[in-house]
Design an enzyme around this catalytic site. Structure first.
Site: not given
Length: 289
Positions: A48, A112, A159, A169
């Site tokens: 992400h 992330e 994602h 993303d």
């Protein structure tokens, strides 16, 4: 003095012995056996971007409902925060699917990356690049996770791969090819794409073909035979990963060639049998049968 009967003495001794022995702390468990049919819970890695700076990314991922296993900083020397242990579920994937799996939170590790995402400009949406130092660190972590959980190359995803109708993303600036060069993700072989391209330039497959192939690759895509918005959204995600120079969602010959290579097994060439040299007769003799 009144003596107690022998039976009473035995009962009293048993009670005293019971008081001296602590009750078992839990069930008795034998761990000497192991089932053959089992696998690691972790089957996917989902990448992400945060669309935020580092302080806000930390706040969102530690104090709100969304979370991830790792957060990669955008500092001069990037590093990871571990936010959720790999043995536990993080809430990063949301409504998602890939191939036969749905709700991928329970079967994945979420990473992330601090990145601003994109900005809307008069010329269109502009995505932010990922510094090479970030990707260097990401590759190191991915290799460790892959080794721990035996993750297949086709199961390291963005994602947007698992939620193409609502997520962008990590976007078209994410360097998937660097991950492929590191042996982490599957990638279409350029020579095979080039060989197929003229065929699709002569005759482009219909939309139903693209929908079937996209579903075979793993995407959740309608099978309507129509170029509806949902199908275009999936095409955009596919193109922004494998052909980042143009991701307009339009099925074209190059997209067809890439998709065909990704969904077609590499042909295995038959190895011709080794021909052993036959013994030659000595000079002046006849060959035997």
């Amino acid at each position: 003095m009144k003596l107690l009967p022998l039976a009473a003495l035995s009962t009293a001794a048993a009670l005293l012995a019971g008081c001296a022995t602590a009750p078992p702390a839990g069930p008795r468990i034998d761990t000497t056996l192991s089932a053959r049919s089992q696998s690691d819970r972790i089957k996917y890695i989902i990448i992400h971007y945060t669309v935020s700076d580092l302080p806000r990314s930390i706040k969102i991922l530690t104090q709100q409902e969304v979370s991830a296993h790792y957060l990669l900083t955008d500092t001069e020397q990037p590093f990871f925060y571990t936010l959720v242990d790999e043995s536990r579920q993080a809430n990063h994937a949301g409504l998602s699917s890939w191939k036969i799996y749905n709700q991928l939170n329970s079967a994945s590790i979420g990473i992330e990356i601090v990145n601003p995402g994109f900005v809307e400009t008069p010329q269109g949406r502009v995505y932010a690049p990922f510094p090479p130092a970030q990707i260097d660190q990401l590759i190191l972590l991915l290799k460790q996770i892959v080794a721990r959980h035996d993750i297949k190359p086709e199961n390291i995803l963005g994602h947007n791969d698992i939620a193409p109708q609502r997520k962008q993303d990590p976007g078209p600036m994410f360097p998937w090819k660097r991950l492929a060069d590191a042996g982490l993700v599957a990638w279409p072989e350029a020579s095979r794409v080039a060989a197929r391209l003229p065929l699709f330039q002569q005759q482009l497959p219909d939309v139903a073909w693209f929908q079937r192939k996209l579903a075979q690759h793993g995407y959740a895509v309608p099978q309507t035979g129509e170029l509806d918005q949902a199908t275009r959204n999936v095409m955009v995600v596919f193109q922004s990963k494998y052909r980042q120079s143009l991701y307009d969602g339009v099925p074209d010959a190059e997209s067809a060639a890439i998709l065909d290579v990704l969904t077609s097994p590499v042909p295995v060439m038959a190895i011709p049998p080794t021909v052993m040299p036959q013994p030659q007769p000595a000079p002046g003799t006849l060959p035997t049968e």
